[in-house]
Design an enzyme around this catalytic site. Structure first.
Site, PDB file in Angstrom:
ATOM      1  N   ASN A 127      12.805   2.216  -4.268  1.00  0.00           N
ATOM      2  CA  ASN A 127      11.618   1.484  -4.738  1.00  0.00           C
ATOM      3  C   ASN A 127      10.851   0.891  -3.553  1.00  0.00           C
ATOM      4  O   ASN A 127      11.423   0.525  -2.529  1.00  0.00           O
ATOM      5  CB  ASN A 127      11.979   0.415  -5.782  1.00  0.00           C
ATOM      6  CG  ASN A 127      12.978  -0.613  -5.299  1.00  0.00           C
ATOM      7  OD1 ASN A 127      13.812  -0.336  -4.458  1.00  0.00           O
ATOM      8  ND2 ASN A 127      12.888  -1.817  -5.839  1.00  0.00           N
ATOM      9  N   GLU A 129       7.724  -1.896  -2.872  1.00  0.00           N
ATOM     10  CA  GLU A 129       6.823  -2.919  -3.424  1.00  0.00           C
ATOM     11  C   GLU A 129       5.734  -3.224  -2.398  1.00  0.00           C
ATOM     12  O   GLU A 129       5.982  -3.177  -1.191  1.00  0.00           O
ATOM     13  CB  GLU A 129       7.619  -4.183  -3.774  1.00  0.00           C
ATOM     14  CG  GLU A 129       8.666  -3.901  -4.845  1.00  0.00           C
ATOM     15  CD  GLU A 129       9.589  -5.076  -5.143  1.00  0.00           C
ATOM     16  OE1 GLU A 129       9.494  -6.113  -4.441  1.00  0.00           O
ATOM     17  OE2 GLU A 129      10.410  -4.953  -6.068  1.00  0.00           O
ATOM     18  N   HIS A 140       8.719   2.977  -8.311  1.00  0.00           N
ATOM     19  CA  HIS A 140      10.127   2.870  -8.683  1.00  0.00           C
ATOM     20  C   HIS A 140      10.928   3.944  -7.936  1.00  0.00           C
ATOM     21  O   HIS A 140      10.380   4.988  -7.552  1.00  0.00           O
ATOM     22  CB  HIS A 140      10.294   3.045 -10.194  1.00  0.00           C
ATOM     23  CG  HIS A 140       9.764   1.879 -10.971  1.00  0.00           C
ATOM     24  ND1 HIS A 140      10.319   1.463 -12.154  1.00  0.00           N
ATOM     25  CD2 HIS A 140       8.744   1.034 -10.706  1.00  0.00           C
ATOM     26  CE1 HIS A 140       9.643   0.406 -12.599  1.00  0.00           C
ATOM     27  NE2 HIS A 140       8.683   0.142 -11.744  1.00  0.00           N
ATOM     28  N   GLU A 142      13.077   6.056  -8.930  1.00  0.00           N
ATOM     29  CA  GLU A 142      13.099   7.362  -9.606  1.00  0.00           C
ATOM     30  C   GLU A 142      11.794   8.112  -9.359  1.00  0.00           C
ATOM     31  O   GLU A 142      11.782   9.325  -9.126  1.00  0.00           O
ATOM     32  CB  GLU A 142      13.296   7.168 -11.119  1.00  0.00           C
ATOM     33  CG  GLU A 142      14.620   6.512 -11.514  1.00  0.00           C
ATOM     34  CD  GLU A 142      14.548   4.981 -11.580  1.00  0.00           C
ATOM     35  OE1 GLU A 142      13.866   4.345 -10.763  1.00  0.00           O
ATOM     36  OE2 GLU A 142      15.215   4.413 -12.482  1.00  0.00           O
ATOM     37  N   CYS A 167      14.243   2.751 -16.234  1.00  0.00           N
ATOM     38  CA  CYS A 167      13.408   1.938 -17.122  1.00  0.00           C
ATOM     39  C   CYS A 167      12.451   2.841 -17.912  1.00  0.00           C
ATOM     40  O   CYS A 167      12.310   4.034 -17.615  1.00  0.00           O
ATOM     41  CB  CYS A 167      12.622   0.910 -16.305  1.00  0.00           C
ATOM     42  SG  CYS A 167      11.172   1.578 -15.484  1.00  0.00           S
ATOM     43  N   CYS A 170       9.815   4.727 -15.880  1.00  0.00           N
ATOM     44  CA  CYS A 170      10.361   5.892 -15.173  1.00  0.00           C
ATOM     45  C   CYS A 170      10.638   7.037 -16.131  1.00  0.00           C
ATOM     46  O   CYS A 170      10.379   8.199 -15.808  1.00  0.00           O
ATOM     47  CB  CYS A 170      11.654   5.529 -14.441  1.00  0.00           C
ATOM     48  SG  CYS A 170      11.344   4.551 -12.969  1.00  0.00           S
TER      49      CYS A 170
HETATM   50  N1  THU Z   1      12.841  -0.548 -10.395  1.00  0.00           N
HETATM   51  C1  THU Z   1      13.148   0.746 -10.128  1.00  0.00           C
HETATM   52  O1  THU Z   1      12.996   1.201  -8.983  1.00  0.00           O
HETATM   53  N2  THU Z   1      13.604   1.538 -11.138  1.00  0.00           N
HETATM   54  C2  THU Z   1      13.809   1.116 -12.419  1.00  0.00           C
HETATM   55  O2  THU Z   1      13.998   1.929 -13.299  1.00  0.00           O
HETATM   56  C3  THU Z   1      13.784  -0.336 -12.677  1.00  0.00           C
HETATM   57  C4  THU Z   1      12.977  -1.129 -11.713  1.00  0.00           C
HETATM   58  C5  THU Z   1      12.283  -1.385  -9.323  1.00  0.00           C
HETATM   59  C6  THU Z   1      10.823  -1.739  -9.497  1.00  0.00           C
HETATM   60  C7  THU Z   1      10.709  -3.027  -8.742  1.00  0.00           C
HETATM   61  O3  THU Z   1      10.536  -2.722  -7.367  1.00  0.00           O
HETATM   62  C8  THU Z   1      12.070  -3.670  -8.914  1.00  0.00           C
HETATM   63  O4  THU Z   1      12.970  -2.611  -9.268  1.00  0.00           O
HETATM   64  C9  THU Z   1      12.121  -4.756  -9.980  1.00  0.00           C
HETATM   65  O5  THU Z   1      11.696  -4.276 -11.183  1.00  0.00           O
HETATM   66 ZN    ZN Z   2      11.575   2.455 -13.441  1.00  0.00          ZN
END
Ligand code: THU
Ligand code: ZN
Length: 337
Positions: A127, A129, A140, A142, A167, A170
């Protein structure tokens, strides 16, 4: 995804700490942190259960300055043999490596994922940000792994491994990569599950009249409106040609140049549900991060898109650019069909 999955995570920062100051220096200049003599030590911390021969295979891959978050099928097969594990389990065991690339200054929630392409090659993703900006700009893990495979020209994806169930956002993004939901979702301590079983009644590309999803990549015959010899412009154009933009019909691509002269390209990847789409700069950042680069390495950003597109990436690209590379000016080049 439960935070429990991340209790034993080793973040890139932890790895940097254990590697010591020399590694920090290397990271600051944009060299992948494993591209030095201590990289095997780093791998020892990230993948403590892996055998020395496996760590050597990975160290050799990561040592290559051209490394792009791809573990070729032959190497993946050798790792499976060495570790006496299956192709699926190997992906789960490699999650901490993918996770070590996570950049999550807002959530401090570090996520890693891997996908396997039809070629058998594995792709890591983490991930990302965007500091100080809208949460919706986050990529994300994924999405990162899938777009990494997309940029490498994978024709289809067969499996995705992640530390906890993906999530909803994704799941929707992966649906575009594997319409019909055949892709296997691998999570620890659970049997493999097809995407279709965790995303029933999916809103897929067919809902907007599409016969296929994002893969295999279909090229649009674009050219630059005014010629230029700059390879960064050519990279942005190439990324735009490879974009998946069937809903807006507004292909676009980004090229990022680093201070060391590396070029990363990112294609715009749309989703039938619109919001989970990845902008071309997000996809290019996936390439930069998968190589072990950081935002500080960015020395130029070029966006290529149509002269009068139905939708433009200019504003979002410049907003993200300003957050991660404030001293760099966004260059925009026009393309025509
Ligand atoms: N996140 C993911 O990378 N994948 C998921 O399926 C759940 C959430 C990341 C997004 C964000 O950077 C952090 O986790 C908090 O949500
Ligand atoms: Zn996600």
């Amino acid at each position: 995804m439960s935070a429990l999955c991340f209790e034993t995570q080793i973040t890139r920062r932890t790895v940097l700490a254990v590697l010591g100051m020399s590694a920090l220096g290397l990271a600051a200049t944009g060299t992948p942190i494993f591209a030095d003599e201590s990289r095997s030590d780093g791998l020892g911390k990230i993948l403590p259960k892996f055998s020395e021969p496996s760590r050597l295979i990975l160290a050799r891959l990561l040592h290559d300055p051209e490394y792009s978050g791809r573990i070729p099928a032959v190497e993946a097969a050798a790792l499976s043999r060495n570790e006496n594990t299956t192709a699926d389990k190997l992906m789960l065991e490699l999650i901490p490596l993918a996770q070590s690339y996570s950049f999550a200054p807002i959530s401090n929630f570090y996520v890693g994922a891997l996908v396997r392409g039809a070629s058998g090659d594995l792709y890591t993703g983490a991930n990302i940000e965007i500091p100080g900006q809208c949460l919706g700009f986050a990529v994300h893990a994924e999405q990162s792994a899938c777009s990494n495979a997309y940029m490498h020209g994978e024709k289809a994806l067969t499996a995705l491994a992640v530390g906890g169930a993906p999530c909803g956002h994704c799941r929707q993004f992966i649906e575009e990569m594997s319409p019909g939901g055949e892709i296997l979702i691998l999570t620890p301590q659970k049997p493999p599950a097809k995407l279709s079983s965790i995303l029933p009644a999916a809103f897929g590309p067919a809902a907007l009249g599409m016969k296929q999803g994002a893969l295999p990549v279909e090229e649009t015959d674009l050219k630059l409106v005014s010629g230029s010899a700059d390879p960064l412009f050519a990279a942005a154009l190439d990324a735009a040609r490879k974009s998946h933009a069937p809903y807006s019909k507004s292909p676009s691509g980004v090229g990022i140049r680093t201070a060391r002269g590396r070029i990363f390209r990112g294609s715009y990847i749309e989703n039938v549900a619109f919001n989970p789409s990845l902008s071309p700069l997000q996809t290019a950042l996936v390439g930069l991060i998968a190589n072990g680069g950081t935002f500080a390495d960015i020395s130029a950003v070029t966006l290529a898109e149509l002269e009068n597109p139905t939708i433009t990436q200019k504003a979002v690209t410049d907003t993200v650019r300003a957050a991660i590379a404030p001293s760099v000016k966004l260059q925009i080049v026009s393309a025509s069909i």
